[in-house]
Design a protein around this motif. Structure first.
Motif, PDB file in Angstrom:
ATOM      1  N   TYR A  19      14.087 -15.654  34.132  1.00  0.00           N
ATOM      2  CA  TYR A  19      12.711 -15.158  34.142  1.00  0.00           C
ATOM      3  C   TYR A  19      12.119 -15.029  32.744  1.00  0.00           C
ATOM      4  N   CYS A  20      12.952 -14.948  31.761  1.00  0.00           N
ATOM      5  CA  CYS A  20      12.487 -14.810  30.381  1.00  0.00           C
ATOM      6  C   CYS A  20      12.795 -16.129  29.662  1.00  0.00           C
ATOM      7  N   THR A  21      11.826 -16.986  29.608  1.00  0.00           N
ATOM      8  CA  THR A  21      11.991 -18.318  29.024  1.00  0.00           C
ATOM      9  C   THR A  21      11.262 -18.396  27.684  1.00  0.00           C
ATOM     10  N   GLU A  22      11.411 -19.527  27.011  1.00  0.00           N
ATOM     11  CA  GLU A  22      10.698 -19.754  25.748  1.00  0.00           C
ATOM     12  C   GLU A  22       9.195 -19.567  25.965  1.00  0.00           C
ATOM     13  N   ARG A  23       8.735 -19.990  27.119  1.00  0.00           N
ATOM     14  CA  ARG A  23       7.299 -19.928  27.412  1.00  0.00           C
ATOM     15  C   ARG A  23       6.840 -18.514  27.805  1.00  0.00           C
ATOM     16  N   SER A  24       7.618 -17.866  28.667  1.00  0.00           N
ATOM     17  CA  SER A  24       7.196 -16.542  29.140  1.00  0.00           C
ATOM     18  C   SER A  24       7.528 -15.412  28.162  1.00  0.00           C
ATOM     19  N   CYS A  25       8.485 -15.633  27.279  1.00  0.00           N
ATOM     20  CA  CYS A  25       8.900 -14.612  26.298  1.00  0.00           C
ATOM     21  C   CYS A  25       8.958 -15.236  24.902  1.00  0.00           C
ATOM     22  N   PRO A  26       7.818 -15.587  24.329  1.00  0.00           N
ATOM     23  CA  PRO A  26       7.819 -16.298  23.046  1.00  0.00           C
ATOM     24  C   PRO A  26       8.221 -15.434  21.857  1.00  0.00           C
ATOM     25  N   ILE A  27       8.264 -14.115  22.055  1.00  0.00           N
ATOM     26  CA  ILE A  27       8.616 -13.188  20.974  1.00  0.00           C
ATOM     27  C   ILE A  27       9.652 -12.206  21.501  1.00  0.00           C
ATOM     28  N   MET A  28      10.648 -11.910  20.678  1.00  0.00           N
ATOM     29  CA  MET A  28      11.611 -10.865  21.028  1.00  0.00           C
ATOM     30  C   MET A  28      10.972  -9.548  20.627  1.00  0.00           C
ATOM     31  N   SER A  29      10.650  -8.736  21.626  1.00  0.00           N
ATOM     32  CA  SER A  29       9.950  -7.494  21.314  1.00  0.00           C
ATOM     33  C   SER A  29      10.501  -6.336  22.130  1.00  0.00           C
ATOM     34  N   GLY A  30      10.164  -5.172  21.670  1.00  0.00           N
ATOM     35  CA  GLY A  30      10.474  -3.937  22.382  1.00  0.00           C
ATOM     36  C   GLY A  30       9.166  -3.266  22.747  1.00  0.00           C
ATOM     37  N   GLY A  31       8.364  -3.954  23.544  1.00  0.00           N
ATOM     38  CA  GLY A  31       7.034  -3.464  23.890  1.00  0.00           C
ATOM     39  C   GLY A  31       6.018  -3.945  22.870  1.00  0.00           C
ATOM     40  N   LEU A  32       4.859  -3.352  22.915  1.00  0.00           N
ATOM     41  CA  LEU A  32       3.769  -3.796  22.049  1.00  0.00           C
ATOM     42  C   LEU A  32       3.955  -3.381  20.588  1.00  0.00           C
ATOM     43  N   LYS A  33       4.713  -2.328  20.342  1.00  0.00           N
ATOM     44  CA  LYS A  33       4.853  -1.803  18.983  1.00  0.00           C
ATOM     45  C   LYS A  33       5.949  -2.467  18.158  1.00  0.00           C
ATOM     46  N   TYR A  34       6.963  -3.030  18.807  1.00  0.00           N
ATOM     47  CA  TYR A  34       8.135  -3.490  18.066  1.00  0.00           C
ATOM     48  C   TYR A  34       8.410  -4.964  18.306  1.00  0.00           C
ATOM     49  N   GLU A  35       8.625  -5.672  17.209  1.00  0.00           N
ATOM     50  CA  GLU A  35       9.020  -7.080  17.271  1.00  0.00           C
ATOM     51  C   GLU A  35      10.328  -7.227  16.502  1.00  0.00           C
ATOM     52  N   TYR A  36      11.287  -7.891  17.111  1.00  0.00           N
ATOM     53  CA  TYR A  36      12.585  -8.094  16.476  1.00  0.00           C
ATOM     54  C   TYR A  36      12.626  -9.486  15.871  1.00  0.00           C
ATOM     55  N   ARG A  37      13.135  -9.569  14.660  1.00  0.00           N
ATOM     56  CA  ARG A  37      13.265 -10.848  13.968  1.00  0.00           C
ATOM     57  C   ARG A  37      14.724 -11.053  13.607  1.00  0.00           C
ATOM     58  N   TRP A  38      15.125 -12.320  13.579  1.00  0.00           N
ATOM     59  CA  TRP A  38      16.530 -12.648  13.327  1.00  0.00           C
ATOM     60  C   TRP A  38      16.746 -12.997  11.866  1.00  0.00           C
ATOM     61  N   GLN A  39      17.846 -12.479  11.309  1.00  0.00           N
ATOM     62  CA  GLN A  39      18.261 -12.823   9.953  1.00  0.00           C
ATOM     63  C   GLN A  39      19.778 -12.902   9.943  1.00  0.00           C
ATOM     64  N   ASP A  40      20.298 -13.907   9.266  1.00  0.00           N
ATOM     65  CA  ASP A  40      21.743 -14.031   9.126  1.00  0.00           C
ATOM     66  C   ASP A  40      22.059 -14.608   7.755  1.00  0.00           C
ATOM     67  N   ASP A  41      23.311 -14.867   7.502  1.00  0.00           N
ATOM     68  CA  ASP A  41      23.717 -15.366   6.188  1.00  0.00           C
ATOM     69  C   ASP A  41      23.714 -16.882   6.092  1.00  0.00           C
ATOM     70  N   SER A  42      23.393 -17.564   7.194  1.00  0.00           N
ATOM     71  CA  SER A  42      23.468 -19.022   7.131  1.00  0.00           C
ATOM     72  C   SER A  42      22.111 -19.684   7.323  1.00  0.00           C
ATOM     73  N   LYS A  43      21.623 -19.748   8.546  1.00  0.00           N
ATOM     74  CA  LYS A  43      20.412 -20.510   8.829  1.00  0.00           C
ATOM     75  C   LYS A  43      19.122 -19.726   8.570  1.00  0.00           C
ATOM     76  N   TYR A  44      19.122 -18.455   8.892  1.00  0.00           N
ATOM     77  CA  TYR A  44      17.918 -17.630   8.778  1.00  0.00           C
ATOM     78  C   TYR A  44      18.094 -16.619   7.649  1.00  0.00           C
ATOM     79  N   LYS A  45      17.730 -17.009   6.440  1.00  0.00           N
ATOM     80  CA  LYS A  45      17.921 -16.154   5.263  1.00  0.00           C
ATOM     81  C   LYS A  45      16.920 -14.997   5.228  1.00  0.00           C
ATOM     82  N   LYS A  46      15.739 -15.211   5.805  1.00  0.00           N
ATOM     83  CA  LYS A  46      14.712 -14.167   5.871  1.00  0.00           C
ATOM     84  C   LYS A  46      14.465 -13.820   7.340  1.00  0.00           C
ATOM     85  N   PRO A  47      14.029 -12.585   7.622  1.00  0.00           N
ATOM     86  CA  PRO A  47      13.727 -12.238   9.022  1.00  0.00           C
ATOM     87  C   PRO A  47      12.750 -13.255   9.624  1.00  0.00           C
TER      88      PRO A  47
END
Length: 143
Positions: free
Chosen positions: A77-105
């Motif tokens: 039910y949560c696809t790329e199209r229906s859930c384009p952003i990882m969020s915790g409601g309207l106030k919070y958006e989660y961004r990914w950061q790691d040591d390899s591919k995603y150096k910045k959030p």
């Protein structure tokens, strides 16, 4: 339902404890205590004579398995199209950061974020330096 258990999509096989190991016995105790009632204080209490590190490790792996099942059931039910952003409601958006591919959030869709998160957790759980599975060995924290 068939898509929920498609290993190439989102479902991951449960991490299991080897029968006959101390962690397997602790897992059985944890399952029995969880089924015994709703007294959470008693449920999470360390059994007498057991290692706190092993007890925590068993619960971490069990929690991962349960979250994995929940994620697997909702991923259709949560696809790329229906859930384009990882969020915790309207106030919070989660961004990914790691040591390899995603150096910045980085903004990721919810399915991408969850896939990265589950991979990262699985890598940690499978790391013998953090979660040793052999009896008598300690993790990075002192025994």
């Amino acid at each position: 339902l068939k898509q929920v258990f498609n290993k190439d999509k989102t479902f991951r096989p449960r991490k299991k404890f080897e029968p006959g190991t101390q962690r397997f016995e602790l897992y059985k105790k944890a399952q029995a205590s969880l089924k015994s009632g709703l007294d959470l204080k008693a449920v999470v209490q360390l059994p007498p004579g057991e290692s706190i590190n092993d007890w925590i490790a068993v619960h971490v792996v069990d929690f991962f398995n349960r979250i994995n099942l929940i994620y697997g059931t909702m991923s259709e039910y949560c696809t790329e199209r229906s859930c384009p952003i990882m969020s915790g409601g309207l106030k919070y958006e989660y961004r990914w950061q790691d040591d390899s591919k995603y150096k910045k959030p980085t903004k990721l869709s919810a399915p991408q974020y969850m896939c990265m998160l589950m991979d990262w957790i699985e890598m940690l759980i499978n790391n013998e330096d953090i979660f040793p599975t052999r009896i008598g060995e300690c993790a990075l924290v002192p025994c």
